[in-house]
Design an enzyme around this catalytic site. Structure first.
Site, PDB file in Angstrom:
ATOM      1  N   ASN A 157       8.088  -9.702  -2.316  1.00 21.42           N
ATOM      2  CA  ASN A 157       7.798 -11.142  -2.479  1.00 21.42           C
ATOM      3  C   ASN A 157       6.312 -11.392  -2.759  1.00 21.42           C
ATOM      4  OD1 ASN A 157       6.525 -10.863  -0.026  1.00 21.42           O
ATOM      5  ND2 ASN A 157       7.978 -12.097   1.138  1.00 21.42           N
ATOM      6  N   THR A 191       7.437   3.355  13.103  1.00 18.89           N
ATOM      7  CA  THR A 191       6.030   3.473  13.511  1.00 18.89           C
ATOM      8  C   THR A 191       5.870   4.201  14.841  1.00 18.89           C
ATOM      9  OG1 THR A 191       4.126   2.180  14.250  1.00 18.89           O
ATOM     10  CG2 THR A 191       6.256   1.155  14.524  1.00 18.89           C
ATOM     11  N   PHE A 239       2.405   7.598  11.791  1.00 17.13           N
ATOM     12  CA  PHE A 239       1.171   7.431  12.556  1.00 17.13           C
ATOM     13  C   PHE A 239       0.201   6.676  11.635  1.00 17.13           C
ATOM     14  CE2 PHE A 239       1.936   9.490  16.656  1.00 17.13           C
ATOM     15  CZ  PHE A 239       3.286   9.730  16.461  1.00 17.13           C
ATOM     16  N   ASN A 240      -1.094   6.898  11.660  1.00 17.86           N
ATOM     17  CA  ASN A 240      -1.980   6.037  10.858  1.00 17.86           C
ATOM     18  C   ASN A 240      -2.099   6.543   9.426  1.00 17.86           C
ATOM     19  OD1 ASN A 240      -2.481   5.352  13.642  1.00 17.86           O
ATOM     20  ND2 ASN A 240      -4.089   4.043  12.829  1.00 17.86           N
ATOM     21  N   TYR A 285       0.831  -1.216   0.000  1.00 22.08           N
ATOM     22  CA  TYR A 285       0.000   0.000   0.000  1.00 22.08           C
ATOM     23  C   TYR A 285       0.866   1.267   0.000  1.00 22.08           C
ATOM     24  CZ  TYR A 285      -2.981   3.555   2.258  1.00 22.08           C
ATOM     25  OH  TYR A 285      -3.632   4.717   2.600  1.00 22.08           O
ATOM     26  N   ARG A 338      -9.201  -4.551  21.383  1.00 21.01           N
ATOM     27  CA  ARG A 338      -8.251  -5.372  20.619  1.00 21.01           C
ATOM     28  C   ARG A 338      -6.916  -5.330  21.362  1.00 21.01           C
ATOM     29  NH1 ARG A 338      -6.998  -3.397  14.550  1.00 21.01           N
ATOM     30  NH2 ARG A 338      -5.588  -2.065  15.707  1.00 21.01           N
ATOM     31  N   ASN A 396       5.700  -6.824   8.012  1.00 18.63           N
ATOM     32  CA  ASN A 396       4.335  -7.054   8.486  1.00 18.63           C
ATOM     33  C   ASN A 396       3.981  -5.900   9.422  1.00 18.63           C
ATOM     34  OD1 ASN A 396       5.451 -10.283   8.418  1.00 18.63           O
ATOM     35  ND2 ASN A 396       3.618  -9.707   7.298  1.00 18.63           N
ATOM     36  N   TYR A 438       4.846  -5.803  17.190  1.00 18.74           N
ATOM     37  CA  TYR A 438       5.072  -4.980  15.996  1.00 18.74           C
ATOM     38  C   TYR A 438       5.955  -3.774  16.346  1.00 18.74           C
ATOM     39  CZ  TYR A 438       4.134  -1.494  12.406  1.00 18.74           C
ATOM     40  OH  TYR A 438       4.270  -0.524  11.449  1.00 18.74           O
ATOM     41  N   PHE A 487     -13.666  -1.649  18.427  1.00 21.56           N
ATOM     42  CA  PHE A 487     -12.934  -2.444  19.422  1.00 21.56           C
ATOM     43  C   PHE A 487     -12.708  -1.646  20.705  1.00 21.56           C
ATOM     44  CE2 PHE A 487     -11.293  -4.420  15.362  1.00 21.56           C
ATOM     45  CZ  PHE A 487     -12.141  -5.518  15.444  1.00 21.56           C
TER      46      PHE A 487
END
Ligand code: UDP
Length: 329
Positions: A31, A116, A168-169, A10, A284, A75, A140, A207
């Site tokens: 990959n 992150t 951030f997001n 992305y 979550r 990931n 993570y 969540f």
């Protein structure tokens, strides 16, 4: 040439397109485990392979003249990392060690790293700046902090320059609506809300609504993927200008605007004109209550400034989801 690992993902695919638009020659190594070949800009050279495969790296480094490595391949799901920690240490840490070792072996000295805000854990201050302590609360965030630590160690004893960007997001899609966010399964908030508002899912799960935030749901700082991409281009130009001088920098990249999960659902309703059905779920695991950035450092040093506000960000994502309701397939 710029090597972009994870250039079919992305964020990587948006940066590759920006780099190609700016005239850089780009080699994508991916990959395709989570990325999409359809997302890779046709102007880039594509190699299908793993960052942890030293043979593939040797082949690339002996065939092409790589000036800078941008390392996106990883990931990146907080929840999954809690359930499958070894996957994160393997793919995010062990594979990156392989990449860094080959860079040192082949004297490739410039590295831009996707880090992150999860490295901060549960910060004590409401707006997060780079000097706050790093105490990640999920594998993570720990995996990304481990790489940041390795980069600092490497730069002390080698001719090795790096910029780590703590995202951030990230949200939104390219304004052409030709590339966008397509994860399987999708776990991120904005695509999940938009897919629900498109009628693809019966409800949107929330969540946890018992966090210590004004409406009880988690607060995040959402940044348009092209504003994030611009941060990478500025980091790249800075690294190239600094030739001969040691660079070891960490920058936050966020919008400084906190939006709760419920607020985001309302914003998406406004943009799309559709009404959401909310299903409350337990918290979550691994989610901090609030993560909002100060990006003052990158603004002051590199002149970065975000161009998309949150509604414009949602609009670009909505255009993409309408154009590609089933993603690239
Ligand atoms: N979230 C939610 N419902 C969803 C997806 C996410 O309530 O379907 C929440 C999640 O718990 C977190 C916030 O939205 O508080 C942002 O989650 P996301 O997975 O988008 O990004 P993260 O912050 O984990 O990187």
């Amino acid at each position: 040439m710029i090597l972009v690992t994870g250039g079919a993902g992305y964020i990587g695919s948006h940066v590759v397109r920006d780099l190609a638009d700016k005239g850089y020659s780009v080699l994508v190594l991916d990959n395709l485990s989570t990325g999409h070949i359809e997302a890779v800009d046709k102007r880039a050279t594509f190699v299908c392979g793993d960052v942890g495969d030293s043979k593939v790296l040797e082949q690339i480094f002996t065939t092409y003249s790589i000036e800078v490595v941008m390392h996106f391949a990883a990931n990146c799901l907080v929840g999954e990392s809690v359930v499958h920690p070894l996957k994160y240490y393997h793919n995010n840490v062990a594979a990156t060690i392989c990449l860094l070792q080959k860079m040192i072996d082949y004297h490739i000295t410039n590295f831009i790293f996707s880090s992150t805000c999860a490295t901060y854990g549960i910060p004590k201050e409401s707006t997060i700046h780079e000097k706050l302590p790093t105490k990640p609360i999920n594998p993570y965030g720990i995996s990304k902090l481990m790489v940041e630590t390795m980069l600092a160690n490497l730069s002390e004893i080698n001719d090795f320059n790096y910029i780590a960007l703590r995202y951030f997001n990230v949200a939104g899609a390219h304004p052409s609506a030709e590339i966008g966010e397509d994860h399987n399964p999708e776990t991120h908030l904005i695509p999940n809300i938009l897919r629900h508002l498109q009628g693809m899912t019966p409800f949107i799960e929330v969540f946890g609504n018992d966090y210590e935030t004004p409406d009880g749901t988690c607060i995040r700082d959402y940044l348009h993927v092209l504003d994030l991409s611009e941060g990478h281009i500025l980091a790249l130009e800075y690294l190239l200008q600094q030739q001969g001088q040691k660079t070891a920098e960490i920058f936050n990249l966020g919008n400084k605007q906190g939006v709760s999960v419920l607020e985001m659902i309302h914003l998406c309703e406004q943009v799309t004109g559709a009404k959401a059905t909310v299903k409350l779920q337990p918290r979550r695991k691994g989610d901090p209550p609030q993560l909002v950035a100060s990006s003052k450092k990158i603004q002051d040093l590199l002149g970065w400034a975000p161009r998309y506000d949150i509604k414009a960000t949602i609009e670009t994502a909505w255009n993409w989801h309408q154009q590609y309701p089933n993603g690239y397939k």
